[in-house]
Design a protein around this motif. Structure first.
Motif, PDB file in Angstrom:
ATOM      1  N   ALA A 132       0.991  -1.063  -0.028  1.00 61.86           N
ATOM      2  CA  ALA A 132      -0.036   0.128   0.052  1.00 61.86           C
ATOM      3  C   ALA A 132       0.811   1.211   0.007  1.00 61.86           C
ATOM      4  O   ALA A 132       0.495   2.512  -0.417  1.00 61.86           O
ATOM      5  CB  ALA A 132      -0.974  -0.157   1.176  1.00 61.86           C
ATOM      6  N   LYS A 133       2.133   1.128   0.552  1.00 63.72           N
ATOM      7  CA  LYS A 133       3.320   2.328   0.715  1.00 63.72           C
ATOM      8  C   LYS A 133       3.662   2.620  -0.742  1.00 63.72           C
ATOM      9  O   LYS A 133       4.280   3.605  -0.847  1.00 63.72           O
ATOM     10  CB  LYS A 133       4.028   2.295   1.639  1.00 63.72           C
ATOM     11  CG  LYS A 133       3.376   2.166   2.991  1.00 63.72           C
ATOM     12  CD  LYS A 133       4.554   1.912   4.205  1.00 63.72           C
ATOM     13  CE  LYS A 133       4.026   1.847   5.520  1.00 63.72           C
ATOM     14  NZ  LYS A 133       4.874   1.401   6.281  1.00 63.72           N
ATOM     15  N   LEU A 134       3.667   1.798  -1.537  1.00 65.03           N
ATOM     16  CA  LEU A 134       4.301   1.809  -2.963  1.00 65.03           C
ATOM     17  C   LEU A 134       3.731   3.012  -3.706  1.00 65.03           C
ATOM     18  O   LEU A 134       2.831   3.215  -3.780  1.00 65.03           O
ATOM     19  CB  LEU A 134       4.411   0.535  -3.673  1.00 65.03           C
ATOM     20  CG  LEU A 134       5.282  -0.615  -2.944  1.00 65.03           C
ATOM     21  CD1 LEU A 134       4.994  -1.876  -3.995  1.00 65.03           C
ATOM     22  CD2 LEU A 134       6.791  -0.283  -3.223  1.00 65.03           C
ATOM     23  N   PRO A 135       4.639   3.654  -4.753  1.00 64.46           N
ATOM     24  CA  PRO A 135       4.118   4.384  -5.604  1.00 64.46           C
ATOM     25  C   PRO A 135       3.076   3.818  -6.403  1.00 64.46           C
ATOM     26  O   PRO A 135       3.351   2.404  -6.578  1.00 64.46           O
ATOM     27  CB  PRO A 135       5.439   4.889  -6.317  1.00 64.46           C
ATOM     28  CG  PRO A 135       6.424   4.671  -5.543  1.00 64.46           C
ATOM     29  CD  PRO A 135       6.214   3.370  -4.531  1.00 64.46           C
ATOM     30  N   ASP A 136       2.429   4.513  -7.020  1.00 65.98           N
ATOM     31  CA  ASP A 136       1.214   3.729  -7.907  1.00 65.98           C
ATOM     32  C   ASP A 136       1.892   2.978  -8.859  1.00 65.98           C
ATOM     33  O   ASP A 136       1.193   1.844  -8.994  1.00 65.98           O
ATOM     34  CB  ASP A 136       0.216   4.870  -8.540  1.00 65.98           C
ATOM     35  CG  ASP A 136      -0.883   4.343  -9.257  1.00 65.98           C
ATOM     36  OD1 ASP A 136      -1.462   3.582  -8.789  1.00 65.98           O
ATOM     37  OD2 ASP A 136      -0.924   4.761 -10.651  1.00 65.98           O
ATOM     38  N   LYS A 137       2.878   3.350  -9.580  1.00 68.05           N
ATOM     39  CA  LYS A 137       3.212   2.498 -10.705  1.00 68.05           C
ATOM     40  C   LYS A 137       3.859   1.355 -10.165  1.00 68.05           C
ATOM     41  O   LYS A 137       3.443   0.172 -10.742  1.00 68.05           O
ATOM     42  CB  LYS A 137       4.376   3.332 -11.454  1.00 68.05           C
ATOM     43  CG  LYS A 137       4.492   2.835 -13.008  1.00 68.05           C
ATOM     44  CD  LYS A 137       5.551   3.677 -13.904  1.00 68.05           C
ATOM     45  CE  LYS A 137       4.951   3.933 -15.267  1.00 68.05           C
ATOM     46  NZ  LYS A 137       5.846   5.031 -15.855  1.00 68.05           N
ATOM     47  N   LEU A 138       4.560   1.168  -9.172  1.00 64.01           N
ATOM     48  CA  LEU A 138       5.183   0.092  -8.589  1.00 64.01           C
ATOM     49  C   LEU A 138       4.193  -0.819  -7.833  1.00 64.01           C
ATOM     50  O   LEU A 138       3.989  -1.945  -8.203  1.00 64.01           O
ATOM     51  CB  LEU A 138       6.209   0.471  -7.696  1.00 64.01           C
ATOM     52  CG  LEU A 138       7.374   1.008  -8.012  1.00 64.01           C
ATOM     53  CD1 LEU A 138       8.172   1.396  -6.908  1.00 64.01           C
ATOM     54  CD2 LEU A 138       8.127   0.265  -9.162  1.00 64.01           C
ATOM     55  N   ARG A 139       3.091  -0.252  -7.318  1.00 60.50           N
ATOM     56  CA  ARG A 139       1.987  -1.114  -6.800  1.00 60.50           C
ATOM     57  C   ARG A 139       1.215  -1.732  -8.160  1.00 60.50           C
ATOM     58  O   ARG A 139       0.743  -3.058  -8.080  1.00 60.50           O
ATOM     59  CB  ARG A 139       0.949  -0.092  -6.132  1.00 60.50           C
ATOM     60  CG  ARG A 139       0.195  -0.933  -5.353  1.00 60.50           C
ATOM     61  CD  ARG A 139      -0.699   0.169  -4.160  1.00 60.50           C
ATOM     62  NE  ARG A 139      -1.143   1.347  -5.029  1.00 60.50           N
ATOM     63  CZ  ARG A 139      -0.990   2.549  -4.585  1.00 60.50           C
ATOM     64  NH1 ARG A 139       0.235   2.468  -3.674  1.00 60.50           N
ATOM     65  NH2 ARG A 139      -1.276   3.459  -5.088  1.00 60.50           N
ATOM     66  N   ARG A 140       0.905  -0.975  -9.208  1.00 62.52           N
ATOM     67  CA  ARG A 140       0.322  -1.668 -10.431  1.00 62.52           C
ATOM     68  C   ARG A 140       1.048  -2.889 -10.962  1.00 62.52           C
ATOM     69  O   ARG A 140       0.682  -3.854 -11.278  1.00 62.52           O
ATOM     70  CB  ARG A 140       0.160  -0.385 -11.658  1.00 62.52           C
ATOM     71  CG  ARG A 140      -1.098   0.324 -11.295  1.00 62.52           C
ATOM     72  CD  ARG A 140      -1.103   1.205 -12.342  1.00 62.52           C
ATOM     73  NE  ARG A 140      -1.619   0.630 -13.457  1.00 62.52           N
ATOM     74  CZ  ARG A 140      -1.693   1.131 -14.808  1.00 62.52           C
ATOM     75  NH1 ARG A 140      -1.651   2.508 -15.028  1.00 62.52           N
ATOM     76  NH2 ARG A 140      -2.374   0.437 -15.865  1.00 62.52           N
ATOM     77  N   VAL A 141       2.507  -2.621 -10.844  1.00 59.40           N
ATOM     78  CA  VAL A 141       3.359  -3.862 -11.231  1.00 59.40           C
ATOM     79  C   VAL A 141       3.182  -5.078 -10.110  1.00 59.40           C
ATOM     80  O   VAL A 141       3.080  -6.298 -10.927  1.00 59.40           O
ATOM     81  CB  VAL A 141       4.890  -3.347 -11.185  1.00 59.40           C
ATOM     82  CG1 VAL A 141       5.683  -4.513 -11.628  1.00 59.40           C
ATOM     83  CG2 VAL A 141       4.896  -2.372 -12.509  1.00 59.40           C
ATOM     84  N   VAL A 142       3.269  -4.732  -9.193  1.00 61.43           N
ATOM     85  CA  VAL A 142       3.098  -5.749  -8.145  1.00 61.43           C
ATOM     86  C   VAL A 142       1.861  -6.589  -8.404  1.00 61.43           C
ATOM     87  O   VAL A 142       1.647  -7.867  -8.248  1.00 61.43           O
ATOM     88  CB  VAL A 142       3.255  -5.251  -6.702  1.00 61.43           C
ATOM     89  CG1 VAL A 142       2.812  -6.371  -5.475  1.00 61.43           C
ATOM     90  CG2 VAL A 142       4.672  -4.736  -6.373  1.00 61.43           C
ATOM     91  N   HIS A 143       0.532  -5.879  -8.221  1.00 59.45           N
ATOM     92  CA  HIS A 143      -0.542  -6.422  -8.618  1.00 59.45           C
ATOM     93  C   HIS A 143      -0.694  -7.167  -9.820  1.00 59.45           C
ATOM     94  O   HIS A 143      -1.524  -8.036  -9.642  1.00 59.45           O
ATOM     95  CB  HIS A 143      -1.698  -5.415  -8.168  1.00 59.45           C
ATOM     96  CG  HIS A 143      -2.074  -4.999  -7.195  1.00 59.45           C
ATOM     97  ND1 HIS A 143      -2.474  -5.598  -6.119  1.00 59.45           N
ATOM     98  CD2 HIS A 143      -1.693  -3.758  -6.481  1.00 59.45           C
ATOM     99  CE1 HIS A 143      -2.722  -4.823  -4.830  1.00 59.45           C
ATOM    100  NE2 HIS A 143      -2.170  -3.779  -5.241  1.00 59.45           N
ATOM    101  N   ALA A 144      -0.137  -6.584 -10.818  1.00 54.72           N
ATOM    102  CA  ALA A 144      -0.262  -7.702 -12.077  1.00 54.72           C
ATOM    103  C   ALA A 144       0.532  -8.557 -11.988  1.00 54.72           C
ATOM    104  O   ALA A 144       0.103  -9.686 -12.529  1.00 54.72           O
ATOM    105  CB  ALA A 144       0.473  -6.446 -13.245  1.00 54.72           C
ATOM    106  N   GLY A 145       1.574  -8.631 -11.414  1.00 60.01           N
ATOM    107  CA  GLY A 145       2.401  -9.851 -11.228  1.00 60.01           C
ATOM    108  C   GLY A 145       1.634 -11.096 -10.440  1.00 60.01           C
ATOM    109  O   GLY A 145       1.564 -12.228 -10.546  1.00 60.01           O
ATOM    110  N   LEU A 146       0.869 -10.478  -9.385  1.00 63.29           N
ATOM    111  CA  LEU A 146       0.069 -11.304  -8.508  1.00 63.29           C
ATOM    112  C   LEU A 146      -1.047 -11.995  -9.322  1.00 63.29           C
ATOM    113  O   LEU A 146      -1.609 -13.145  -9.236  1.00 63.29           O
ATOM    114  CB  LEU A 146      -0.285 -10.782  -7.141  1.00 63.29           C
ATOM    115  CG  LEU A 146       0.776 -10.179  -6.356  1.00 63.29           C
ATOM    116  CD1 LEU A 146       0.173  -9.334  -5.113  1.00 63.29           C
ATOM    117  CD2 LEU A 146       1.319 -11.658  -5.635  1.00 63.29           C
TER     118      LEU A 146
END
Length: 187
Positions: A132-146
């Protein structure tokens, strides 16, 4: 190439060093050979590789072919041997991988059990807070991977290259690792 005189002419040309003449053999018998191999091996990439290996072996040993014999049967014999070697090799690789896994479990089993029996709940909660603390772009990358989204699709959605997505993924993993370690130590 059913005419024996035509086959003899091709074989003579190959014997004189005209390797391009062998392409007539490949063209005449390629479909039959791929079909023969494909009936036994179900991965099309492996079928093509085995067919190519068969034609290479046939080219190298063409001097052993007895004129007047069935060239297709001779090629199928070479292919049969290539398929047998393929399956033996596959079994050895699978067996070696199974033995490796068993050794890892034997050596690391207790450590893995101890590590997995730890406070997983706290680690998962820390990981979620860190995501949740990650910047938006990095959070999108993590969610996409999951979610199992392909890198190419994510790159298109983010309007960037696949290489950039891999870099973002690497950076997100670094930040998450640091954050989770800090969060777990603070608890």
């Amino acid at each position: 190439m059913t005419d024996p005189s035509q086959l003899d002419a091709v074989l003579d040309a190959v014997a004189r060093g005209d390797s391009a003449a062998f392409m007539q053999v490949v063209q005449a018998h390629g479909l039959m050979l791929r079909s023969y191999i494909g009936a036994q091996v179900f991965n099309t990439g492996d079928v093509d590789d085995l067919a190519q290996e068969t034609f290479i072996a046939a080219y190298r040993t063409l001097h052993t072919f007895r004129r007047g014999d069935d060239l297709g049967a001779w090629l199928r014999g070479i292919a049969r041997n290539k398929v047998l070697m393929y399956f033996r090799s596959s079994q050895r690789r699978t067996g070696a991988l199974d033995r490796f896994r068993a050794e890892v479990v034997e050596i690391m089993g207790e450590e893995l059990d101890a590590a997995s029996a730890g406070d997983r709940h706290e680690h998962i909660a820390a990981l979620l807070r860190c995501i949740a603390k990650l910047p938006d772009k990095l959070r999108r990358v993590v969610h996409a991977g999951l979610d199992g989204i392909k890198v190419s699709a994510l790159a298109e959605a983010l309007q960037t290259s696949t290489g950039a997505v891999y870099q973002l993924h690497y950076r997100a993993n670094q930040l998450l690792r640091e954050c989770v370690m800090k969060e777990v130590q603070d608890v």
